[in-house]
Design an enzyme around this catalytic site. Structure first.
Site, short mmCIF file in Angstrom:
data_model
loop_
_atom_site.label_atom_id
_atom_site.label_comp_id
_atom_site.label_asym_id
_atom_site.label_seq_id
_atom_site.Cartn_x
_atom_site.Cartn_y
_atom_site.Cartn_z
N THR A 19 3.14 -12.37 20.02
CA THR A 19 3.93 -11.21 20.45
C THR A 19 3.06 -10.31 21.34
OG1 THR A 19 3.38 -9.85 18.52
CG2 THR A 19 5.33 -11.26 18.34
N LEU A 20 3.70 -9.79 22.38
CA LEU A 20 2.97 -8.99 23.38
C LEU A 20 3.56 -7.58 23.48
CD1 LEU A 20 2.97 -11.88 26.01
CD2 LEU A 20 0.95 -11.12 24.74
N GLY A 21 4.04 -7.04 22.37
CA GLY A 21 4.64 -5.71 22.40
C GLY A 21 5.79 -5.66 23.38
N GLY A 66 8.69 5.79 11.97
CA GLY A 66 8.44 5.26 10.64
C GLY A 66 8.48 3.75 10.62
N GLY A 90 6.86 -8.99 25.86
CA GLY A 90 7.57 -10.22 25.54
C GLY A 90 6.88 -11.04 24.46
N ASN A 137 0.85 -1.20 0.00
CA ASN A 137 0.00 0.00 0.00
C ASN A 137 0.88 1.24 0.00
OD1 ASN A 137 -2.60 -1.25 0.24
ND2 ASN A 137 -2.13 -1.66 2.38
N GLU A 171 -4.04 -9.24 4.32
CA GLU A 171 -4.44 -8.03 3.59
C GLU A 171 -4.75 -8.33 2.12
OE1 GLU A 171 -2.50 -4.38 6.14
OE2 GLU A 171 -1.36 -5.10 4.42
N ASP A 177 5.74 -6.29 11.78
CA ASP A 177 6.27 -6.64 10.45
C ASP A 177 7.78 -6.87 10.51
OD1 ASP A 177 3.76 -6.43 9.32
OD2 ASP A 177 4.06 -4.35 8.67
P1 ADP Z 1 2.32 -5.58 16.36
O1 ADP Z 1 3.16 -4.49 15.78
O2 ADP Z 1 1.92 -6.62 15.37
O3 ADP Z 1 1.19 -5.09 17.22
P2 ADP Z 1 3.81 -6.11 18.81
O4 ADP Z 1 3.36 -4.78 19.33
O5 ADP Z 1 3.52 -7.31 19.64
O6 ADP Z 1 3.29 -6.42 17.35
O7 ADP Z 1 5.40 -5.98 18.59
C1 ADP Z 1 6.13 -6.94 17.85
C2 ADP Z 1 7.49 -7.11 18.47
O8 ADP Z 1 8.21 -5.85 18.43
C3 ADP Z 1 7.50 -7.50 19.91
O9 ADP Z 1 7.35 -8.90 20.09
C4 ADP Z 1 8.87 -7.01 20.35
O10 ADP Z 1 9.87 -7.89 19.87
C5 ADP Z 1 8.97 -5.70 19.61
N1 ADP Z 1 8.40 -4.61 20.44
C6 ADP Z 1 7.22 -3.98 20.28
N2 ADP Z 1 7.02 -3.04 21.25
C7 ADP Z 1 8.13 -3.08 22.03
C8 ADP Z 1 8.56 -2.36 23.19
N3 ADP Z 1 7.80 -1.40 23.75
N4 ADP Z 1 9.77 -2.68 23.73
C9 ADP Z 1 10.55 -3.64 23.19
N5 ADP Z 1 10.19 -4.35 22.09
C10 ADP Z 1 9.00 -4.08 21.51
#
Ligand code: ADP
Length: 304
Positions: free
Chosen positions: A217-219, A284, A222, A11, A137, A249
């Site tokens: 993935t949990l941001g 970005g 972990g 996109n 997508e 991604d």
């Molecule tokens: P999406 O972008 O699909 O929502 P996530 O937010 O779970 O996916 O992020 C994907 C990966 O990016 C995480 O598993 C981690 O490796 C990294 N990541 C994302 N946010 C953070 C953060 N605040 N601190 C450290 N690593 C992060």
């Protein structure tokens, strides 16, 4: 044939920044505009390429100026365009993104040519690869058909189920890997995911449906991985997050690069976790995508 085929979307993303986004029937004057490459498939293929993977992007663009610009961008980043198709009857996928002064965004995506990529074209493009990666997508039934057909031909399959949508049961049975974030894991399983314990339960459910390995993935919380002999929690790196857009991604591209390089699965997940962390420290998506050198350095530091 590339070791890794990333089948997915492109996109052209148009960003409009202003004090506030327009409401119904309203015109507002903005103060910033920029154009950027987006689409989960394209982002993931580039992220894998930056990690040194032998990767081909299987996607479809319109025969228009945005499509030409995408091809030029792939040439700049060194990603092969051999598997990219053009369709004169559709426009290249576009996204309009309005960002207000608080940083909140409103996004409308018109997928155009992305929805014209057929199952047969997906299979043709990915045939012979060691691993084929998908997202949601493109046309859902085409993605489902291609995953099943490729798995039956011995190709490993990975799905990033974003944006989340209900999947036919045979898709789960033909997935070597699935990589939802916590929201997608919850949408697919019906299990509210608010931390690692919930993520393990959601991953168990995805494995019970037939997936080889579920990686949730949990941001900053972990990553949880279940299946293929793994039951692991990998903590996130402690970084200052500036922009988390596209982190999934980058994680997925680096994960696939590790898998096709033949690394152990846990090492591939840990490495992707470092790539994702690097990406969130920068603004970005493409601009924030780390290369192999810096990801290896981050991984070595994390292991030390
Ligand atoms: P999406 O972008 O699909 O929502 P996530 O937010 O779970 O996916 O992020 C994907 C990966 O990016 C995480 O598993 C981690 O490796 C990294 N990541 C994302 N946010 C953070 C953060 N605040 N601190 C450290 N690593 C992060």
């Amino acid at each position: 044939m590339s070791r890794l085929a990333v089948v997915g979307s492109y996109n052209a993303s148009m960003f409009f920044r202003g004090e506030r986004a327009p409401g119904p029937g309203e015109t507002v004057i903005g103060d910033g505009y920029w154009l950027s490459a987006g689409g989960k498939g394209s982002n993931q293929a580039i992220a894998a390429k930056y990690q040194g993977a032998d990767v081909g992007f299987v996607g479809k663009l319109g025969a228009d100026a945005f499509g030409d610009e995408a091809i030029a961008m792939y040439c700049r980043v060194g990603l092969s365009t051999d598997l990219i198709l053009r369709d004169g009857s559709a426009h290249t996928g576009v996204a309009g993104i309005f960002i207000d002064a608080e940083g909140a965004n409103r996004i409308m995506v018109c997928p155009g040519a992305n929805l014209k990529l057929t199952a047969a074209e997906m299979v043709d493009g990915a045939r012979g690869a060691a691993l084929a990666g998908f997202q949601l997508e493109n046309d859902l039934s085409a993605v489902a058909e291609a995953i099943c057909a490729l798995r039956q031909r011995g190709v490993q399959t990975l799905l990033d189920p974003a944006p989340a949508a209900p999947l036919p049961v045979e898709v789960y049975q033909n997935l070597s890997f699935i990589k939802p974030n916590e929201h997608e894991a919850a949408a697919l399983t019906g299990i509210a995911v608010q931390g690692a314990d919930d993520a393990f339960r959601a991953a168990d459910e995805l494995v019970a449906r037939g997936v080889g390995c579920a990686i949730v993935t949990l941001g900053g919380g972990g990553v949880v991985a279940v299946g293929r002999g793994l039951r692991a929690f990998v903590p996130a790196l402690d970084v200052r997050a500036a922009d988390t857009t596209g982190a999934g991604d980058v994680f997925c591209g680096a994960l696939m690069a590790g898998i096709v390089a033949g690394w152990p699965l846990l090492a591939s997940i840990e490495y992707a976790n470092c790539a994702g962390a690097l990406s969130v420290t920068r603004m970005g998506v493409l601009e924030a995508t780390p290369d192999r050198r810096e990801t290896e350095a981050a991984y070595a530091a994390w292991r030390a």
